[in-house]
Design a protein around this motif. Structure first.
Motif, PDB file in Angstrom:
ATOM      1  N   SER A  95       0.886  -1.176  -0.353  1.00 36.82           N
ATOM      2  CA  SER A  95      -0.311   0.132  -0.015  1.00 36.82           C
ATOM      3  C   SER A  95       0.859   1.422  -0.089  1.00 36.82           C
ATOM      4  N   TYR A 147      -3.782   3.611   1.521  1.00 39.61           N
ATOM      5  CA  TYR A 147      -4.759   2.555   1.229  1.00 39.61           C
ATOM      6  C   TYR A 147      -4.962   1.385  -0.040  1.00 39.61           C
TER       7      TYR A 147
ATOM      8  N   ASN B 311      -8.273  -4.511  -1.579  1.00 43.97           N
ATOM      9  CA  ASN B 311      -6.832  -3.787  -1.157  1.00 43.97           C
ATOM     10  C   ASN B 311      -6.313  -5.435  -0.641  1.00 43.97           C
TER      11      ASN B 311
END
Ligand SMILES: Nc1ncnc2c1ncn2[C@@H]1O[C@H](COP(=O)(O)OP(=O)(O)OP(=O)(O)O)[C@@H](O)[C@H]1O
Ligand SMILES: [Mg+2]
Lengths: 256, 319
Positions: A95, A147, B311
């Protein structure tokens, strides 16, 4: 003015090629210096010697009076030099915030047992790292993407992230290798404003490699010009602009 | 930060609940002896795959000599209990430390090698360890070290497994762990960001080797014997397959890989002639349709089931 970096007559030889030849340079505290030259002039090679990626074949480099020759890149970073890369080298699967957190590693004090058993300084330091990383990302307008995976950022933002990451090591000298490469004129203009601002805000010195002469002329206070590994000129932007050898080296290019 | 603590406590409670359920099922023989044995084996394989994942998945150093460290743990642990008559707890510690120390010694010179070269070096070293053991009469040579008491049970495997998983999970979410990830992502950039890459590569390798040693002690103290034939490079490949199948760099993946492959093996125990066929086909199909492994480098999380929640799970904890 206080001297920060002193490069004394360094050369880098690859087989039969002298990529950098007898280059001498100094950078004082708080200066914003440019390093320019046509393709293949040896600019990146010079950077690689300064940051310990290559050891100079000849000559010495000192940073705050300490010898850089023979040091590994991580040791050079610990001395207070940080860099970005011409061809972006982010930790692309990680990230955005992790990219910056990694650069804070040098300053982390908690031990391995504290990390794996999660006690002692672990929580407080981790929190501090996250806050520092976020505020740094905010400066570079990347905090809302903290993120996301670094590889998913648009090109210009990846470049900004590289600068943010380098700053996270808390350097005294920041080395930027063509930070504007691939950016559009609007982005480039903003970036140059930002570079000057970074220098003042973080109170550091900057060495900037740039291809585009006009760009360096506007932002740098002093300039070194490389051609075929040799330093063909140095001085104030005004002097460089009117230097005959520089104009020849950039033949066909508009010097404004 | 409080969230992290809360999540850790919740996971531990979850683990404990799982333990109680499974232990009860074993006690009331809902899980018979055949499956109990396989559950222990699954546990040992989980420890092996998550520890190899630390080296191969998180740090990006391609090691295929894990069976060697497994052997070191199995034998040194057995020496402690059988030859010296000391307690099993001490055997676990000694086996772990010996395998870790060997990992450190081997790691220092070999981790300067990259990619294929490191793979070949570790493959060779794994075999060297086995051949050495084969020739040491003190530990039984080719006939193996026999008469090891069965100290390992489901409870031990579960406890050690949870400790190892938490250790590695916490490691990866800390500064040294991030250094390892940085090395995997881009070694030059990592070095330039102030990371002593050799140090962290050796650290990951040592820790991975040490946990393989722990697994070895559990292994030899369950099957009564430590035999060189259990630690061939085929065993290393087995562990590697679990990690790759689950997804390099994913804890959930390493665990799933170990459960799945050990489970398939157990299910097919009745059809030994089909076992390797089905096992191989599973792998081929998986690699064709999901070459990044079941999980890629993501973690199992609730977010995975939400739309667009792609993510990188590892960082989810940092929020
Ligand atoms: N590792 C290496 N081995 C051999 N030759 C090299 C190496 N690195 C650079 N060179 C050569 O050194 C010369 C200078 O390269 P360098 O990358 O420093 O140029 P540059 O000024 O950064 O150019 P550009 O503007 O294209 O980035 C080139 O001729 C290049 O091919
Ligand atoms: Mg260059």
């Amino acid at each position: 003015m206080e001297e920060l970096l002193k490069v004394n007559d360094i050369s880098m030889v690859f087989g039969g090629l002298r990529a950098v030849s007898n280059f001498t340079m100094e950078i004082n505290k708080g200066e914003l210096v440019g390093l320019i030259g046509p393709n293949g002039a040896g600019k990146t090679t010079a950077f690689n010697m300064l940051t310990g990626v290559y050891e100079p074949t000849e000559g010495t480099i000192t940073f705050e009076g300490n010898l850089v020759n023979g040091k590994k890149p991580y040791q050079v970073t610990a001395m207070g030099m940080a860099r970005t890369f011409q061809n972006i080298r982010l930790f692309s699967e990680l990230s955005v915030i992790d990219n910056v957190k990694i650069a804070y590693n040098m300053h982390v004090k908690y031990s391995l047992p504290e990390a794996v058993a999660r006690f002692g300084r672990y929580f407080s330091e981790e929190e501090e790292i996250i806050n520092k990383a976020l505020s740094l990302l905010k400066i570079f307008k990347l905090d809302d993407k903290a993120y996301e995976q670094a590889k998913n950022l648009p090109y210009g933002e990846q470049r900004r992230l590289e600068i943010a990451r380098a700053l996270a090591t808390e350097p005294k000298l920041l080395l930027l290798d063509e930070p504007a490469a691939g950016m559009n004129p609007q982005e480039t203009h903003e970036l140059m404003e930002m570079i000057r601002w970074i220098r003042d805000e973080f109170k550091l010195s900057i060495l900037l490699i740039e291809h585009d002469m006009s760009l360096v002329m506007n932002v740098c206070e002093r300039i070194y010009v490389l051609e075929y590994g040799c330093c063909i000129a140095q001085g104030l932007p005004e002097e460089i602009k009117s230097n005959k050898r520089v104009i020849e080296a950039y033949l066909g290019e508009e010097v404004s | 930060m409080n969230n992290i603590r809360k999540r850790d406590i919740m996971s531990l409670i979850g683990c404990f609940a799982l333990y109680v359920v499974m232990q009860l099922m074993i006690m009331f023989e809902i899980i018979g002896p055949f499956w109990e044995l396989n559950i222990v084996l699954i546990g040992i394989n989980i420890i092996l795959s998550v520890s190899l994942n630390l080296i191969n998945g998180y740090t990006g150093q391609f090691s295929i000599g894990h069976a060697g460290f497994l052997a070191v743990g199995a034998y040194t642990g057995a020496i402690v209990t059988v030859k010296l008559g000391l307690p099993f707890e001490l055997a676990l510690i000694v086996g772990t430390i010996c395998a870790g120390a060997l990992g450190f010694l081997i790691g220092l010179p070999t981790l300067r090698l990259q990619g294929d070269y490191l793979a070949i070096a570790t493959l060779g070293l794994g075999e060297i360890i086995r051949i050495c053991i084969l020739n040491i009469e003190y530990v039984g040579g080719a006939s193996g070290l026999m008469g090891i008491p069965r100290h390992t049970n489901f409870a031990w495997v579960f406890l050690v497994g949870v400790i190892v998983i938490f250790f590695i999970k916490n490691f990866v979410n800390s500064a040294p762990g991030r250094a390892c990830l940085a090395i995997r992502e881009n070694e030059i950039a990592a070095e330039t960001m102030g990371i002593d890459t050799t140090k962290y590569k050796v650290m990951a390798f040592t820790l991975g080797a040490a946990f393989a040693g722990t697994a070895g002690v559990l292994f030899s103290h369950y099957f009564y014997i430590a035999h060189p034939a259990s630690f061939t490079f085929m065993r290393s490949f087995d562990i590697l397959t679990m990690v790759v199948l689950g997804g390099l760099g994913s804890m959930s993946g390493a665990i799933t890989g170990a459960v799945l492959l050990t489970g398939i093996s157990a299910f097919l125990a009745e059809y030994p002639e089909w076992r390797m066929v089905i096992y191989s086909i599973t792998l081929i199909v998986l690699m064709l349709y999901r070459p990044q492994g079941l999980f890629g480098n993501k973690e199992l999380s609730l977010k995975m089931f939400k739309l667009g929640g792609g993510n990188n799970g590892r960082t989810a904890e940092g929020k």
